[in-house]
Design an enzyme around this catalytic site. Structure first.
Site, PDB file in Angstrom:
ATOM      1  N   TYR A 196       0.858  -1.202   0.000  1.00 59.17           N
ATOM      2  CA  TYR A 196       0.000   0.000   0.000  1.00 59.17           C
ATOM      3  C   TYR A 196       0.881   1.235   0.000  1.00 59.17           C
ATOM      4  CZ  TYR A 196      -5.028  -0.139   0.083  1.00 59.17           C
ATOM      5  OH  TYR A 196      -6.330  -0.180  -0.309  1.00 59.17           O
TER       6      TYR A 196
ATOM      7  N   GLU B 223      -0.505   4.889  -0.387  1.00 57.85           N
ATOM      8  CA  GLU B 223      -1.270   6.131  -0.610  1.00 57.85           C
ATOM      9  C   GLU B 223      -0.368   7.330  -0.362  1.00 57.85           C
ATOM     10  OE1 GLU B 223      -4.756   6.041   1.826  1.00 57.85           O
ATOM     11  OE2 GLU B 223      -5.618   4.394   0.689  1.00 57.85           O
TER      12      GLU B 223
ATOM     13  N   ASP C 100      -7.369  14.592 -23.763  1.00 59.46           N
ATOM     14  CA  ASP C 100      -7.357  13.166 -23.450  1.00 59.46           C
ATOM     15  C   ASP C 100      -6.739  12.458 -24.656  1.00 59.46           C
ATOM     16  OD1 ASP C 100      -7.868  10.511 -23.088  1.00 59.46           O
ATOM     17  OD2 ASP C 100      -9.985  10.745 -22.587  1.00 59.46           O
TER      18      ASP C 100
ATOM     19  N   THR D 254      -4.231   6.880 -21.487  1.00 61.75           N
ATOM     20  CA  THR D 254      -4.113   5.505 -21.007  1.00 61.75           C
ATOM     21  C   THR D 254      -2.715   5.052 -21.399  1.00 61.75           C
ATOM     22  OG1 THR D 254      -4.997   4.679 -23.096  1.00 61.75           O
ATOM     23  CG2 THR D 254      -6.552   4.910 -21.273  1.00 61.75           C
TER      24      THR D 254
ATOM     25  N   LYS E  75      -3.085   1.431 -24.852  1.00 64.03           N
ATOM     26  CA  LYS E  75      -3.584   1.418 -26.229  1.00 64.03           C
ATOM     27  C   LYS E  75      -2.370   1.560 -27.165  1.00 64.03           C
ATOM     28  CE  LYS E  75      -7.723   3.818 -24.611  1.00 64.03           C
ATOM     29  NZ  LYS E  75      -8.853   2.942 -24.371  1.00 64.03           N
TER      30      LYS E  75
ATOM     31  N   ARG F 283      -2.289  -1.968 -18.555  1.00 63.34           N
ATOM     32  CA  ARG F 283      -3.533  -1.201 -18.423  1.00 63.34           C
ATOM     33  C   ARG F 283      -3.334  -0.142 -17.350  1.00 63.34           C
ATOM     34  NH1 ARG F 283      -7.123  -3.793 -21.337  1.00 63.34           N
ATOM     35  NH2 ARG F 283      -8.554  -2.110 -20.889  1.00 63.34           N
TER      36      ARG F 283
HETATM   37  N1  PLP Z   1     -10.344   8.197 -22.793  1.00 62.46           N
HETATM   38  C1  PLP Z   1     -10.457   7.776 -24.062  1.00 62.46           C
HETATM   39  C2  PLP Z   1     -10.314   8.770 -25.169  1.00 62.46           C
HETATM   40  C3  PLP Z   1     -10.700   6.428 -24.331  1.00 62.46           C
HETATM   41  O1  PLP Z   1     -10.847   6.016 -25.595  1.00 62.46           O
HETATM   42  C4  PLP Z   1     -10.824   5.528 -23.247  1.00 62.46           C
HETATM   43  C5  PLP Z   1     -11.063   4.082 -23.438  1.00 62.46           C
HETATM   44  O2  PLP Z   1     -11.695   3.565 -24.238  1.00 62.46           O
HETATM   45  C6  PLP Z   1     -10.717   6.023 -21.947  1.00 62.46           C
HETATM   46  C7  PLP Z   1     -10.471   7.357 -21.755  1.00 62.46           C
HETATM   47  C8  PLP Z   1     -10.928   5.137 -20.759  1.00 62.46           C
HETATM   48  O3  PLP Z   1      -9.861   4.288 -20.525  1.00 62.46           O
HETATM   49  P1  PLP Z   1     -10.014   3.093 -19.464  1.00 62.46           P
HETATM   50  O4  PLP Z   1     -10.821   2.052 -20.106  1.00 62.46           O
HETATM   51  O5  PLP Z   1      -8.591   2.690 -19.190  1.00 62.46           O
HETATM   52  O6  PLP Z   1     -10.654   3.673 -18.235  1.00 62.46           O
END
Ligand code: PLP
Length: 482
Positions: free
Chosen positions: A69, A71, A246, A275, A278, A284
């Site tokens: 842990y 935090e 994002d 993320t 991908k 992940r």
């Molecule tokens: N943001 C975008 C643009 C995504 O395409 C995705 C996933 O599909 C996410 C966030 C969410 O990612 P996670 O599934 O790891 O929470």
């Protein structure tokens, strides 16, 4: 991928032994794990959000780092004995900063959605809390009276967010109503030009001027084009908004220097999320990158939004980011984009209709209505033939978000296996062949169905056989034998 034959031979021994031990406790889990490898090896994985992490990345996740842990933040933990997690988190953050040229990186988010929640709260805290705290004469939130808190809460919960709409390619977390982001913010969505499918910056600017959002979110899950982030920042600045990008989908193309200049969001966005699993090809998880002034607020991600960090996954992020800093990753990222071009051209020259008539990133959005199918029917028929994709809305989709009219394809996974442009042209031929030989079905009482379908006899087998040749030529984890 860095996996050499020698590494694969050692990994074979390690995983064989591990699965035997696991199987001794719960055989169904060992079996499902073996079977997952077999399935992944045997199918054409074209899901745009998936990839294959390297064996070192996978191995890093399977250790006792998971047991700790931690935090808090590096050097400032709410638990004793976190010196090794400190090393892991600091190394992962250093790689993230260096790779993306970001002043600050927070590597704790457990997923992309978590990274976005951390970012939202950090922007709120930075924009609303700080001046408000000053106004209330308190230095930090713990000094606020109950009455002051009430006032502050009203402001925190009453903010505006402008994001890309789901059917134009945005993500659920960009203000989509059924998602928490669409409930905690007053949200407005921007779309794409109906005639071209392209992002319309004038429309974004006009909506932003009228709506005056606190946050503008750029980035996408299913938009097959690059975005000019310099323009998005200009719009945000004009209306006094914070630009959050994002880049979950295209982080690998940023890391691999395919997206540079105005197409690289990191210098333009005050806060960038991603993320790691991908196009970046890691474990992940999520990361938040930020300009220095947002760092203290982002650092409060745990426990504001997140539970204790997944130390084993942060370790795997560090390994994946180190891999992404190698020159070979730039070659990979360029191949991902080139292969998407070849695939799109392969589909179009065989008469298929693509949203925006092409791509210049890693994904392709095929409008399957020209085959007389819904996305659901097309997805199922392709799966029968060993082609794994996902259905997706197209702009102004008449079939809604469940059945849809589109199929989203992505090139990151098969490019990791070494597929070339020529291979992707052949994959396009197979996809068109399957869709052209699929007919929409009917319901039990003979009405047109959006789900049932009929794939002509022999097509699934013939496609699988053709795919197997390509998959055998580009093995997944070559030399790994369980
Ligand atoms: N943001 C975008 C643009 C995504 O395409 C995705 C996933 O599909 C996410 C966030 C969410 O990612 P996670 O599934 O790891 O929470």
């Amino acid at each position: 991928m860095t996996d050499s034959q020698e590494l694969a031979a050692s990994a074979s021994q390690i995983y064989r032994t591990a699965l035997d031990i696991i199987g001794g406790i719960e055989p169904r889990i060992a079996e499902a794990t073996r079977s997952e490898l077999a399935d992944q090896r045997a199918s054409l994985k074209l899901i745009a959000s998936e990839n294959y992490a390297s064996l070192p990345v996978l191995m890093t996740m399977g250790t006792w780092m998971s047991d700790k842990y931690a935090e808090g933040t590096v050097g400032h933990r709410f638990y004793a004995g976190c010196q090794n997690v400190d090393t892991v988190e600091a190394v992962a953050a250093e790689h993230a900063r260096e790779l993306f040229g970001a002043p600050y990186a927070y590597v704790q988010p457990h997923s992309g959605i978590d990274a976005n929640l951390v970012a939202f709260w950090a922007i709120l805290a930075h924009r609303v809390e700080a001046p408000e705290l000053a106004g209330l004469g308190a230095k930090n939130v713990n000094e606020l009276s109950e009455q002051d808190w009430e006032q502050l809460r009203g402001k925190l919960g009453n903010q505006r967010l402008l994001g890309m709409s789901l059917d134009a390619g945005g993500h659920l977390t960009h203000g989509f109503r059924p998602n928490i982001s669409g409930k905690m913010f007053h949200q407005r969505q921007y779309g794409t030009d109906p005639s071209t499918g392209l992002l319309d910056y004038d429309q974004v600017a006009a909506t932003a001027r009228e709506f005056k959002p606190l946050i503008i979110v750029a980035g996408y899950s299913a938009y097959p084009r690059r975005v000019n982030f310099a323009k998005m920042r200009e719009i945000a600045d004009e209306v006094g908004a914070t630009l959050m990008v994002d880049m979950a989908h295209f982080a690998g193309l940023v890391a691999g220097k395919v997206f540079t200049g105005d197409e690289n969001p990191v210098p333009f966005a005050q806060v960038t999320t991603t993320t790691t699993h991908k196009s970046l090809r890691g474990p992940r998880g999520g990361i938040v990158l930020a300009q220095e002034e947002y760092a203290p607020a982002v650092d409060r991600g745990c426990p504001m939004v997140l539970g204790g960090p997944l130390s084993h996954v942060m370790a795997a992020k560090a390994v994946a980011l180190a891999e992404a800093r190698q020159p070979a990753f730039q070659e990979y990222a360029q191949n991902v984009a080139d292969n998407a071009q070849s695939f799109a051209e392969g589909l179009m020259k065989r008469g298929a209709k693509l949203v925006t008539d092409g791509t210049d990133n890693h994904l392709v959005l095929l409008d399957v209505s020209s085959f007389g199918l819904t996305g659901r029917q097309a997805e199922s028929a392709l799966l029968d033939a060993g082609v794994v994709t996902n259905r997706n809305s197209v702009p102004a989709d008449p079939n809604g978000a469940w059945y849809t009219s589109g199929i989203r394809f992505g090139t990151p996974a098969l490019t990791s296996r070494g597929f070339t442009g020529e291979d992707f042209d052949r994959v396009a031929e197979l996809v068109v062949d399957v869709l052209a030989r699929t007919e929409p079905g009917t319901t039990k009482d003979g009405k047109p169905s959006k789900a049932s379908y009929r794939l002509a006899d022999g097509v699934a087998d013939r496609t699988k056989a053709a795919a197997a040749e390509m998959l055998d030529a580009h093995p997944l984890y070559p030399g790994l034998e369980l």
